[in-house]
Motif scaffolding. Structure first.
Motif, PDB file in Angstrom:
ATOM      1  N   GLU B  45      -7.930  -8.626  -4.550  1.00 29.80           N
ATOM      2  CA  GLU B  45      -6.976  -8.305  -3.477  1.00 29.80           C
ATOM      3  C   GLU B  45      -7.595  -7.396  -2.419  1.00 29.80           C
ATOM      4  O   GLU B  45      -6.918  -6.965  -1.493  1.00 29.80           O
ATOM      5  CB  GLU B  45      -5.702  -7.697  -4.054  1.00 29.80           C
ATOM      6  N   GLU B  46      -8.882  -7.120  -2.562  1.00 36.88           N
ATOM      7  CA  GLU B  46      -9.671  -6.407  -1.548  1.00 36.88           C
ATOM      8  C   GLU B  46      -9.227  -4.963  -1.298  1.00 36.88           C
ATOM      9  O   GLU B  46      -9.429  -4.428  -0.214  1.00 36.88           O
ATOM     10  CB  GLU B  46      -9.708  -7.204  -0.235  1.00 36.88           C
ATOM     11  N   THR B  47      -8.601  -4.353  -2.305  1.00 35.60           N
ATOM     12  CA  THR B  47      -8.336  -2.926  -2.182  1.00 35.60           C
ATOM     13  C   THR B  47      -9.609  -2.140  -2.517  1.00 35.60           C
ATOM     14  O   THR B  47      -9.880  -1.107  -1.934  1.00 35.60           O
ATOM     15  CB  THR B  47      -7.218  -2.481  -3.144  1.00 35.60           C
ATOM     16  N   LEU B  48     -10.380  -2.676  -3.478  1.00 33.85           N
ATOM     17  CA  LEU B  48     -11.676  -2.081  -3.818  1.00 33.85           C
ATOM     18  C   LEU B  48     -12.757  -3.136  -3.560  1.00 33.85           C
ATOM     19  O   LEU B  48     -12.469  -4.324  -3.493  1.00 33.85           O
ATOM     20  CB  LEU B  48     -11.706  -1.645  -5.285  1.00 33.85           C
ATOM     21  N   THR B 247      -1.232  -0.570   1.913  1.00 34.86           N
ATOM     22  CA  THR B 247      -0.212  -1.639   1.915  1.00 34.86           C
ATOM     23  C   THR B 247       0.447  -1.804   0.543  1.00 34.86           C
ATOM     24  O   THR B 247       1.465  -2.463   0.416  1.00 34.86           O
ATOM     25  CB  THR B 247      -0.802  -2.996   2.341  1.00 34.86           C
ATOM     26  N   LYS B 248      -0.156  -1.200  -0.490  1.00 38.27           N
ATOM     27  CA  LYS B 248       0.429  -1.286  -1.840  1.00 38.27           C
ATOM     28  C   LYS B 248       1.468  -0.186  -2.081  1.00 38.27           C
ATOM     29  O   LYS B 248       2.102  -0.144  -3.134  1.00 38.27           O
ATOM     30  CB  LYS B 248      -0.672  -1.135  -2.911  1.00 38.27           C
ATOM     31  N   ALA B 249       1.584   0.736  -1.140  1.00 41.35           N
ATOM     32  CA  ALA B 249       2.471   1.890  -1.358  1.00 41.35           C
ATOM     33  C   ALA B 249       3.826   1.674  -0.699  1.00 41.35           C
ATOM     34  O   ALA B 249       3.935   1.010   0.327  1.00 41.35           O
ATOM     35  CB  ALA B 249       1.813   3.146  -0.786  1.00 41.35           C
ATOM     36  N   LYS B 250       4.857   2.257  -1.330  1.00 44.29           N
ATOM     37  CA  LYS B 250       6.222   2.166  -0.770  1.00 44.29           C
ATOM     38  C   LYS B 250       6.301   3.007   0.510  1.00 44.29           C
ATOM     39  O   LYS B 250       6.897   2.622   1.485  1.00 44.29           O
ATOM     40  CB  LYS B 250       7.244   2.709  -1.780  1.00 44.29           C
ATOM     41  N   ASP B 251       5.705   4.183   0.436  1.00 43.90           N
ATOM     42  CA  ASP B 251       5.712   5.084   1.594  1.00 43.90           C
ATOM     43  C   ASP B 251       4.563   6.084   1.446  1.00 43.90           C
ATOM     44  O   ASP B 251       3.753   5.982   0.525  1.00 43.90           O
ATOM     45  CB  ASP B 251       7.064   5.810   1.711  1.00 43.90           C
ATOM     46  N   LYS B 252       4.562   7.032   2.344  1.00 39.36           N
ATOM     47  CA  LYS B 252       3.484   8.024   2.388  1.00 39.36           C
ATOM     48  C   LYS B 252       3.358   8.784   1.065  1.00 39.36           C
ATOM     49  O   LYS B 252       2.255   8.980   0.538  1.00 39.36           O
ATOM     50  CB  LYS B 252       3.790   8.995   3.534  1.00 39.36           C
ATOM     51  N   ASP B 253       4.478   9.226   0.536  1.00 41.56           N
ATOM     52  CA  ASP B 253       4.440  10.012  -0.700  1.00 41.56           C
ATOM     53  C   ASP B 253       3.955   9.175  -1.874  1.00 41.56           C
ATOM     54  O   ASP B 253       3.163   9.646  -2.703  1.00 41.56           O
ATOM     55  CB  ASP B 253       5.833  10.579  -1.018  1.00 41.56           C
ATOM     56  N   ASP B 254       4.452   7.945  -1.934  1.00 47.68           N
ATOM     57  CA  ASP B 254       4.021   7.043  -2.997  1.00 47.68           C
ATOM     58  C   ASP B 254       2.502   6.827  -2.909  1.00 47.68           C
ATOM     59  O   ASP B 254       1.793   6.824  -3.911  1.00 47.68           O
ATOM     60  CB  ASP B 254       4.766   5.707  -2.859  1.00 47.68           C
ATOM     61  N   PHE B 255       2.029   6.710  -1.684  1.00 46.66           N
ATOM     62  CA  PHE B 255       0.595   6.529  -1.473  1.00 46.66           C
ATOM     63  C   PHE B 255      -0.193   7.718  -2.006  1.00 46.66           C
ATOM     64  O   PHE B 255      -1.132   7.562  -2.794  1.00 46.66           O
ATOM     65  CB  PHE B 255       0.308   6.333   0.019  1.00 46.66           C
ATOM     66  N   LEU B 256       0.236   8.915  -1.600  1.00 42.40           N
ATOM     67  CA  LEU B 256      -0.533  10.113  -1.952  1.00 42.40           C
ATOM     68  C   LEU B 256      -0.452  10.447  -3.441  1.00 42.40           C
ATOM     69  O   LEU B 256      -1.432  10.888  -4.037  1.00 42.40           O
ATOM     70  CB  LEU B 256      -0.046  11.305  -1.131  1.00 42.40           C
ATOM     71  N   HIS B 257       0.718  10.230  -4.028  1.00 40.45           N
ATOM     72  CA  HIS B 257       0.907  10.704  -5.398  1.00 40.45           C
ATOM     73  C   HIS B 257       0.667   9.646  -6.461  1.00 40.45           C
ATOM     74  O   HIS B 257       0.373   9.972  -7.597  1.00 40.45           O
ATOM     75  CB  HIS B 257       2.299  11.332  -5.552  1.00 40.45           C
ATOM     76  N   ASN B 258       0.798   8.387  -6.101  1.00 39.30           N
ATOM     77  CA  ASN B 258       0.625   7.350  -7.117  1.00 39.30           C
ATOM     78  C   ASN B 258      -0.484   6.348  -6.793  1.00 39.30           C
ATOM     79  O   ASN B 258      -1.414   6.178  -7.562  1.00 39.30           O
ATOM     80  CB  ASN B 258       1.948   6.584  -7.306  1.00 39.30           C
ATOM     81  N   VAL B 259      -0.343   5.709  -5.633  1.00 41.10           N
ATOM     82  CA  VAL B 259      -1.223   4.577  -5.335  1.00 41.10           C
ATOM     83  C   VAL B 259      -2.676   5.011  -5.129  1.00 41.10           C
ATOM     84  O   VAL B 259      -3.603   4.463  -5.735  1.00 41.10           O
ATOM     85  CB  VAL B 259      -0.685   3.795  -4.110  1.00 41.10           C
ATOM     86  N   LEU B 260      -2.868   6.022  -4.285  1.00 44.36           N
ATOM     87  CA  LEU B 260      -4.240   6.476  -4.026  1.00 44.36           C
ATOM     88  C   LEU B 260      -4.921   6.975  -5.303  1.00 44.36           C
ATOM     89  O   LEU B 260      -6.051   6.555  -5.600  1.00 44.36           O
ATOM     90  CB  LEU B 260      -4.252   7.546  -2.921  1.00 44.36           C
TER      91      LEU B 260
END
Lengths: 286, 502
Positions: B45-48, B247-260
């Motif tokens: 999926e080209e995230t990595l 693009t896998k994150a629901k929002d900014k917080d989800d990105f910082l705390h879970n997805v990233l």
């Protein structure tokens, strides 16, 4: 200066170029002030010559509705302006509605942001000496930042009358557009008497950073006269920039008088030779 | 057609490029290195991205041999005795270069020429003749622009000869970096480097003060602009594509705390297993003469955690559709950039790296210069996207905010018009200012040059044209330049010129 005068003092700024490599040595912040006592036929930025008269013609023509008249004054809304320059083309008075009246502190703030990258500032125009009192206050502040201050001037004002400013400034880049008084009058609409006096004075006080002359097509005799005079005077004490005439930005009456051809590099060589013969080894063709 | 036959019949490949392509094919067909299913999914999926390192790594990605040992002691394995003059010095180095592995199979670090040649510069004419042949030999045999040499920080006659030759010969190889320290590098030498850089797109300027301040120790600049320990190097450089991850994150917080954190850890674990494989399974650290004779030491290697797409990631998370109003022009986006990088930095630092004792047992962040398949969705590292570059001053100041994170390299490329050719003073003022504000690496070129810097490496525009006409190009990297031009507009950077006055 009384604080209230200082508080009220603002100068018309046409443009601030944060990084300039062509306005004196090193990387400089160049501040262009509006208005000029000359109206040279070959001026590349004729919209900097006069102050807006609030006639409102440009307001009607602005396609972006960035201009409006409020209480008889033309106001410019920079945030919606698309910089199409229609207003400048429409203006019959060699002015621009797109200027800011700025305080010393506001300009200094612009400079401070970029201080690490700069060797100094250059004030230009228009004719920046139209704002000489403002320049004095500006230079005092800029000097505190450890930057050098250069004046880019057409020499209309007698520098000898501004000892405090001369003391503060690191040098003047002086235009000598023509030596022949009648030709200068024809070209710039003003006498060159003070310009030539300034050339001597700045040499004497060692504040002549450079001299510039535009070399014109079809005016070989005038070109030669000016280049000879200047190079003999300055010898090797300052840089001498010989600028090729270029038609871009020149208004119609200028094109009619001076022609539509750009001066070639080959055309410039003899003038460079004259400089060399007269001992000026720092002449450069631009 | 079979993939082998594709390579065999491709008229744009030289013989040597075919051999390498065939070897790579075999390497990528193997699956000795086990991958986590989630990592494989992330690749798809080209995230990595594994940056073509395959599943059977048999050498560290980047190796920076300590060539001073070659000069002092020679090399037993290659039967070389210490050089006694400039000719022997050149010859010893050229022999050794051919035996330094890397991901590209060409040496990505050639040493610091200023130091290596200083003892042998007896006669200017002879030095010039020897170095001219040396540089020509490199360009024609180490045919890959990731081959990189360093000069400086101090001025010397060898440096001036190298600059003269670089201007005269106009070769894309080797890449060249000046280690710049305003205390040690005099202005005349720095200006000569600016002049040469505008004319030939090299040398670039590395902020020596900043690199030394990071405590990296004795370092060199290799490949694009990778700062690594001399006598060591970088095992691997997989990358996180921040835009795709966002693009896998629901929002900014989800990105910082879970997805990233999820993707960062996935990448870190992959680095662990790749490094373990290189150290424990491949023969490099057991039997290669570079290791046995001390030209490199295993503990001086580390893993590079590659990052692309910070700009697009910030814009996406803030819902900014127009890049001209986003990162590079928007304080909120830039602040988010710092928050993301703070987070990523702490994730990487908290991870205990494998086999990198000399580097505090830590992997290092690297702002990777991008590959053509990144397209326009992930700008290299923390760069402002091409096409929306702000004024030069703002451009530099925005990017300076992120340079501190990337201890193993970050930089941008600035394109200038020819008025700057006459004013090296002005450009040096800008470089000094940029370095004082925390920029690590600065490179520029004149818009009219044939040799141009694409995203970090150098190619000749005339060589790209050869490929356009289905002819072969000797430089392995020309094809990357063609791709970056076609998909990422990498040759259309903003030109900083008089028109910016309008």
């Amino acid at each position: 200066m009384h604080w209230i005068v200082e508080f009220m003092m603002r100068a018309p700024v046409n443009k601030i170029i944060p990084f300039s490599n062509v306005d004196g040595p090193g990387n400089r912040c160049a501040i262009f002030f509006q208005s000029c006592p000359f109206s040279c036929l070959y001026c590349h930025n004729p919209e900097t010559i006069r102050m807006c008269r609030n006639c409102g013609k440009c307001v009607e023509k602005c396609p972006a509705e960035a201009l409006k008249i409020e209480e008889g004054i033309v106001r410019w809304n920079e945030s919606v302006c698309v910089n199409c320059d229609t207003c400048i083309k429409e203006c019959e008075y060699l002015a621009s509605p797109k200027i800011h009246f700025m305080s010393v502190e506001e300009i200094v703030e612009e400079i401070r942001k970029r201080k690490a990258f700069l060797r100094g500032i250059t004030v230009s125009g228009g004719e920046c000496m139209n704002q000489s009192a403002f320049l004095l206050e500006l230079f005092k502040e800029v000097k505190k930042l450890g930057l050098t201050c250069l004046i880019d001037s057409n020499g209309y004002y007698d520098f000898e009358n501004y000892p405090e400013l001369m003391e503060l400034c690191d040098g003047v880049m002086l235009d000598v557009k023509a030596v022949d008084p009648a030709f200068h009058q024809e070209l710039c609409g003003c006498s060159n008497e003070i310009v030539l006096k300034n050339l001597d004075y700045l040499l004497k006080i060692h504040k002549l950073e450079e001299v510039r002359t535009v070399i014109l097509p079809h005016f070989d005799e005038q070109n030669e006269k000016t280049v000879c005079y200047v190079s003999k005077k300055i010898k090797n004490q300052s840089r001498y920039k010989l600028i090729r005439y270029r038609k871009y930005g020149v208004r119609k009456e200028g094109l009619r008088k001076l022609g539509e051809e750009n001066v070639s590099q080959e055309y410039m060589e003899p003038y460079k030779q004259i400089c060399f013969k007269n001992g000026n080894k720092q002449s450069v063709i631009i | 057609m079979s993939r082998v036959k594709d390579i065999i019949s491709d008229s744009t490949l030289t013989y040597h490029q075919q051999v390498l392509a065939l070897a790579r094919l075999a390497e990528n067909d193997d699956d000795s290195l086990p991958l986590e299913p989630e990592f494989e999914q992330a690749l798809k999926e080209e995230t990595l991205c594994d940056l073509g390192e395959g599943r059977a790594p048999y050498r560290p990605r980047y190796i920076l041999p300590d060539y001073r040992i070659l000069m002092e002691k020679g090399c037993e394995f290659l039967g070389l005795t210490p050089a006694t003059d400039i000719w022997e010095a050149c010859n010893n180095l050229l022999i050794m270069y051919k035996h330094v592995p890397s991901i590209t199979s060409f040496p990505v670090y050639l040493g610091n020429f200023t130091d290596l040649f200083a003892p042998f510069d007896k006669d200017e004419k002879e030095t010039k003749k020897a170095l001219k042949m040396f540089l020509l030999h490199i360009d024609k045999t180490l045919t890959d622009s990731f081959v990189h040499a360093n000069i400086g920080p101090k001025d010397s006659r060898v440096n001036r000869i190298l600059l003269d030759l670089t201007k005269e010969m106009q070769l894309a190889i080797p890449n060249l970096t000046l280690l710049y320290d305003p205390e040690q590098t005099n202005d005349e030498f720095a200006k000569a480097c600016v002049d040469c850089m505008l004319a030939t797109s090299k040398p670039s300027f590395a902020n020596d003060v900043m690199y030394r301040g990071d405590g990296i120790g004795n370092y060199g600049i290799a490949s694009c602009y990778n700062a690594l320990k001399i006598g060591g190097g970088g095992y691997t450089l997989p990358r996180i594509r921040l835009y795709n991850v966002a693009t896998k994150a629901k929002d900014k917080d989800d990105f910082l705390h879970n997805v990233l954190p999820h993707y960062a850890q996935l990448l870190l674990r992959n680095m662990d297993s790749r490094i373990r494989y290189i150290v424990e399974e491949s023969n490099f650290f057991k039997s290669n003469f570079l290791v046995r004779e001390g030209f490199v030491k295993r503990e001086n290697f580390t893993g590079m955690f590659g990052v692309v797409g910070l700009a697009e990631c910030c814009n996406y998370l803030l819902g900014i559709k127009d890049p001209a109003k986003g990162y590079g022009h928007n304080e909120e986006a830039e602040k988010l950039g710092n928050i993301i990088m703070d987070k990523l930095e702490s994730l990487v630092k908290e991870h205990r790296g494998l086999y990198c004792e000399g580097c505090n047992n830590q992997y290092v962040l690297h702002a990777q210069v991008g590959i053509d398949s990144d397209g326009r969705e992930n700008s290299p590292g923390a760069r402002i996207p091409i096409g929306v570059e702000p004024d030069l001053c703002d451009h530099i100041q925005v990017e300076c905010k992120y340079h501190k994170y990337f201890v193993s390299g970050i930089g941008d490329i600035f394109r200038f018009d020819d008025t700057w050719n006459n004013t090296p003073d002005a450009l040096l003022d800008i470089i000094k200012g940029a370095f004082a504000q925390g920029m690590r690496y600065f490179t520029g070129y004149n818009a009219d040059n044939d040799v141009v810097r694409v995203t970090g490496y150098l190619v000749k525009k005339s060589e790209i044209e050869k490929l356009d006409h289905h002819e072969a190009s000797l430089n392995n990297v020309t094809v990357f330049g063609q791709g970056a031009r076609n998909t990422a507009n990498a040759l259309d950077r903003r030109i900083y010129d008089e028109s910016s006055r309008k």
